[in-house]
Scaffold this motif. Structure first.
Motif, PDB file in Angstrom:
ATOM      1  N   THR A  89       0.824  -1.202   0.000  1.00  0.00           N
ATOM      2  CA  THR A  89       0.000   0.000   0.000  1.00  0.00           C
ATOM      3  C   THR A  89       0.862   1.258   0.000  1.00  0.00           C
ATOM      4  O   THR A  89       0.616   2.204  -0.753  1.00  0.00           O
ATOM      5  N   TYR A  90       1.897   1.280   0.819  1.00  0.00           N
ATOM      6  CA  TYR A  90       2.704   2.483   0.972  1.00  0.00           C
ATOM      7  C   TYR A  90       3.478   2.819  -0.307  1.00  0.00           C
ATOM      8  O   TYR A  90       3.556   3.984  -0.698  1.00  0.00           O
ATOM      9  N   ALA A  91       4.064   1.823  -0.944  1.00  0.00           N
ATOM     10  CA  ALA A  91       4.796   2.076  -2.176  1.00  0.00           C
ATOM     11  C   ALA A  91       3.847   2.403  -3.324  1.00  0.00           C
ATOM     12  O   ALA A  91       4.137   3.255  -4.163  1.00  0.00           O
ATOM     13  N   GLY A  92       2.690   1.725  -3.345  1.00  0.00           N
ATOM     14  CA  GLY A  92       1.731   1.963  -4.418  1.00  0.00           C
ATOM     15  C   GLY A  92       1.149   3.354  -4.374  1.00  0.00           C
ATOM     16  O   GLY A  92       1.028   4.031  -5.402  1.00  0.00           O
ATOM     17  N   ARG A  93       0.807   3.818  -3.184  1.00  0.00           N
ATOM     18  CA  ARG A  93       0.218   5.149  -3.052  1.00  0.00           C
ATOM     19  C   ARG A  93       1.279   6.223  -2.878  1.00  0.00           C
ATOM     20  O   ARG A  93       1.055   7.384  -3.225  1.00  0.00           O
ATOM     21  N   GLY A  94       2.430   5.872  -2.312  1.00  0.00           N
ATOM     22  CA  GLY A  94       3.479   6.859  -2.108  1.00  0.00           C
ATOM     23  C   GLY A  94       4.306   7.129  -3.348  1.00  0.00           C
ATOM     24  O   GLY A  94       4.833   8.233  -3.513  1.00  0.00           O
ATOM     25  N   ILE A  95       4.446   6.129  -4.228  1.00  0.00           N
ATOM     26  CA  ILE A  95       5.237   6.303  -5.456  1.00  0.00           C
ATOM     27  C   ILE A  95       4.344   6.126  -6.674  1.00  0.00           C
ATOM     28  O   ILE A  95       4.016   7.094  -7.360  1.00  0.00           O
ATOM     29  N   ALA A  96       3.949   4.892  -6.950  1.00  0.00           N
ATOM     30  CA  ALA A  96       3.081   4.601  -8.097  1.00  0.00           C
ATOM     31  C   ALA A  96       2.538   3.195  -7.939  1.00  0.00           C
ATOM     32  O   ALA A  96       3.180   2.328  -7.319  1.00  0.00           O
ATOM     33  N   ALA A  97       1.361   2.952  -8.511  1.00  0.00           N
ATOM     34  CA  ALA A  97       0.697   1.658  -8.348  1.00  0.00           C
ATOM     35  C   ALA A  97       1.552   0.479  -8.821  1.00  0.00           C
ATOM     36  O   ALA A  97       1.612  -0.543  -8.142  1.00  0.00           O
ATOM     37  N   PRO A  98       2.224   0.566 -10.004  1.00  0.00           N
ATOM     38  CA  PRO A  98       3.066  -0.575 -10.421  1.00  0.00           C
ATOM     39  C   PRO A  98       4.196  -0.861  -9.440  1.00  0.00           C
ATOM     40  O   PRO A  98       4.565  -2.017  -9.225  1.00  0.00           O
ATOM     41  N   GLY A 100       4.030  -0.346  -6.265  1.00  0.00           N
ATOM     42  CA  GLY A 100       3.382  -1.016  -5.159  1.00  0.00           C
ATOM     43  C   GLY A 100       3.178  -2.490  -5.425  1.00  0.00           C
ATOM     44  O   GLY A 100       3.384  -3.334  -4.541  1.00  0.00           O
ATOM     45  N   PHE A 101       2.779  -2.823  -6.656  1.00  0.00           N
ATOM     46  CA  PHE A 101       2.592  -4.238  -6.994  1.00  0.00           C
ATOM     47  C   PHE A 101       3.897  -5.006  -6.838  1.00  0.00           C
ATOM     48  O   PHE A 101       3.929  -6.088  -6.232  1.00  0.00           O
ATOM     49  N   LEU A 102       4.998  -4.466  -7.387  1.00  0.00           N
ATOM     50  CA  LEU A 102       6.281  -5.162  -7.303  1.00  0.00           C
ATOM     51  C   LEU A 102       6.766  -5.254  -5.859  1.00  0.00           C
ATOM     52  O   LEU A 102       7.385  -6.249  -5.465  1.00  0.00           O
ATOM     53  N   SER A 103       6.484  -4.226  -5.066  1.00  0.00           N
ATOM     54  CA  SER A 103       6.850  -4.283  -3.647  1.00  0.00           C
ATOM     55  C   SER A 103       6.046  -5.368  -2.934  1.00  0.00           C
ATOM     56  O   SER A 103       6.584  -6.125  -2.126  1.00  0.00           O
ATOM     57  N   GLY A 104       4.747  -5.418  -3.240  1.00  0.00           N
ATOM     58  CA  GLY A 104       3.921  -6.471  -2.665  1.00  0.00           C
ATOM     59  C   GLY A 104       4.385  -7.845  -3.097  1.00  0.00           C
ATOM     60  O   GLY A 104       4.386  -8.800  -2.315  1.00  0.00           O
ATOM     61  N   TRP A 105       4.798  -7.956  -4.339  1.00  0.00           N
ATOM     62  CA  TRP A 105       5.297  -9.223  -4.866  1.00  0.00           C
ATOM     63  C   TRP A 105       6.552  -9.666  -4.120  1.00  0.00           C
ATOM     64  O   TRP A 105       6.698 -10.829  -3.743  1.00  0.00           O
ATOM     65  N   MET A 106       7.470  -8.708  -3.870  1.00  0.00           N
ATOM     66  CA  MET A 106       8.714  -9.046  -3.186  1.00  0.00           C
ATOM     67  C   MET A 106       8.473  -9.375  -1.710  1.00  0.00           C
ATOM     68  O   MET A 106       9.097 -10.280  -1.166  1.00  0.00           O
ATOM     69  N   ILE A 107       7.558  -8.625  -1.071  1.00  0.00           N
ATOM     70  CA  ILE A 107       7.305  -8.892   0.341  1.00  0.00           C
ATOM     71  C   ILE A 107       6.610 -10.238   0.519  1.00  0.00           C
ATOM     72  O   ILE A 107       6.627 -10.812   1.611  1.00  0.00           O
ATOM     73  N   LEU A 108       6.015 -10.762  -0.568  1.00  0.00           N
ATOM     74  CA  LEU A 108       5.428 -12.095  -0.490  1.00  0.00           C
ATOM     75  C   LEU A 108       6.489 -13.147  -0.176  1.00  0.00           C
ATOM     76  O   LEU A 108       6.192 -14.180   0.425  1.00  0.00           O
TER      77      LEU A 108
END
Length: 516
Positions: A89-98, A100-108
């Motif tokens: 959420t933080y990367a997606g809204r703080g930087i850009a949605a894509p 955020g997706f890659l950050s979510g993918w890595m934190i998985l």
């Protein structure tokens, strides 16, 4: 005009409040401590001892400093975006949605794999105590038990957390007291500062290389951010509980590893040969008080990792999957909330299934624990790097913040320390981590090609960071000006309705939020 507490509602971001708000600051603090496990060094003490050249306390102290900068960045972003999803959420809204997706993918790599790792470690520990019960059977038992508790709801999970935390702290206090008495009686090497600094073995690359192992014990404080939509207090409670949990756990890690290091019978042999059986801490306990303390610490490790830690890890993972599915970045069925228990039921069951499969598979490999550990650490550290960037982009660039300590210097220091740790991490972890990232890029490209480009539910309303006057005056322009591509809606440019105006009049000023 005086500022008033920030609203807790997430409706202004385009979401419905589906999870039950029942957790206060103390509940969040307990959750973070249980997730990190106050006795976490018990299970990986030997590996950190070897990697640090015997300076285990130094490795944990450096790890606490590195994670503290990360906790400060989490605190800033959790105030700006009080939603589930953590760094996604933080990367997606703080930087850009894509991003955020890659950050979510890595934190998985951290969130999805760590329960399987914990179940495996616990199964191995229990098997060493009760050899007649195979590892795989212990593993299945832990998975089923935790899934049932999480299914019953966050309140049940919270009650179990508190009971488990008390038990872990009692065992830890017993070990430290008995260990100090043993050292005073002449057992071990006696009191010295070599666990913190050893001139014969010290080097910065060695120390930070050990931090990349020790950081596994700190992972979990960030899991508090996944409970943002179940927090009943102000948005500041999330950040404050993270910092408090990290300080308390880090202090306990340094103290217990310092005592254990001084009780190691043959430090040179442990540095040279390592700890292939994972029994170095229990051997130190045996030196202090005999077999009963060794058995107690081993059993406590199994229960803490396999039940308490895995319980909260499964809860955090399910919230991350829920948040990504809600934004159409994962299959929609993962966003289903149980109608009465108010938990993401499908995400909880999927997390249990993945953990079971991973645990059973890696249990058959000699390097199973090492493999999962390296992937978990790399996934977490790389996403923490993105988190620091998100703070700078969101506050310093987008919001033009003048709080240079919180929004530039602290994130930059945190980024630099973690980058050095990642560079000195295990080569296999780096390779496997980048392969996972590449897979994520391919998945992202597939989503974009099929018309499912990552989009946020609504523009950046950010109720906690606007002034009362500006919220009304700029309601027709501010959201559209910072909206990620594809998120602007006709409502975003229309005159504010009664609800929007009401929300606006109950918000904090940006400067007030940043200074607190």
């Amino acid at each position: 005009m005086a500022d008033t507490p920030a609203p807790q509602g997430i409706e202004s971001y385009g979401y419905q409040q589906e999870l039950r708000r029942s957790l206060g600051f103390t509940d969040l603090l307990v959750y973070g401590l249980v997730f990190m496990v106050p006795i976490a060094p018990f299970g990986i003490f030997g590996g950190v001892f070897q990697g640090s050249g015997g300076m285990v306390a130094l490795a944990y102290l450096l790890g606490m400093v590195a994670m503290m900068f990360t906790a400060l960045s989490y605190a800033q972003m959790s105030r700006a975006f009080p939603m589930a999803g953590s760094v996604y959420t933080y990367a997606g809204r703080g930087i850009a949605a894509p991003v955020g997706f890659l950050s979510g993918w890595m934190i998985l790599l951290d969130y999805v794999l760590v329960p399987g790792l914990l179940y495996l470690i616990a199964g191995v520990a229990m098997n060493s105590l009760v050899p007649s019960v195979p590892v795989w059977l212990w593993l299945i038992g832990f998975v089923l038990l935790n899934t049932v508790v999480n299914y019953l709801g966050i309140e049940t999970t919270n009650r179990v957390n508190k009971a488990m935390l008390i038990g872990e702290l009692v065992v830890l206090a017993l070990f430290v007291v008995v260990g100090v008495i043993a050292l005073a009686d002449g057992k071990g090497r006696g009191f010295d500062f070599t666990p913190l600094y050893n001139a014969h073995t010290f080097s910065w690359s060695l120390a930070f290389g050990a931090v990349s192992i020790a950081v596994l014990s700190f992972l979990g404080f960030d899991g508090i951010s996944t409970l943002s939509e179940e927090n009943r207090d102000s948005t500041k409670a999330i950040g404050r509980s993270m910092v408090a949990a990290l300080l308390l756990a880090g202090t306990l890690f340094v103290v217990q590893t310092w005592v254990a290091s001084l009780l190691v019978a043959d430090p040179d042999a442990l540095i040279r040969d390592g700890d292939p059986n994972g029994t170095a801490f229990y051997d130190a306990a045996r030196t202090a008080a005999g077999g009963w303390l060794a058995t107690l610490t081993a059993a406590s490790t199994a229960v803490a990792w396999g039940f308490a830690n895995s319980l909260v890890a499964q809860a955090a993972t399910s919230r991350l999957l829920y948040a990504m599915a809600r934004d159409r970045q994962l299959p929609a069925f993962l966003a289903r909330i149980h109608p009465t228990r108010r938990v993401p039921v499908n995400a909880t069951l999927l997390t249990a299934g993945v953990s079971l499969v991973l645990g059973l598979y890696t249990a058959s490999r000699e390097d199973g624990i090492t493999l999962l550990s390296t992937l978990v650490n790399f996934g977490a550290l790389t996403t923490f790097l993105v988190l620091h960037v998100a703070v700078v982009v969101h506050y310093l660039i987008r919001k033009r913040s003048k709080d240079y300590w919180r929004h530039l210097i602290a994130p930059a220091l945190g980024f630099a320390i973690l980058a050095y740790v990642v560079v000195n991490a295990d080569i296999a972890a780096q390779r496997l981590g980048f392969v996972w990232l590449l897979v994520g890029v391919i998945v992202l490209a597939g989503l974009m090609a099929t018309g499912r480009k990552p989009r946020l539910a609504v523009t950046e309303a950010e109720p906690a960071t606007v002034t009362v006057t500006d919220a009304v005056a700029d309601a027709t322009t501010s959201d559209a000006a910072v909206a990620p591509e594809g998120t602007a809606t006709p409502e975003a440019t229309a005159a504010p309705d009664v609800t929007a105006t009401t929300n606006a009049t109950t918000t904090n000023a940006t400067t007030a939020e940043e200074k607190q």
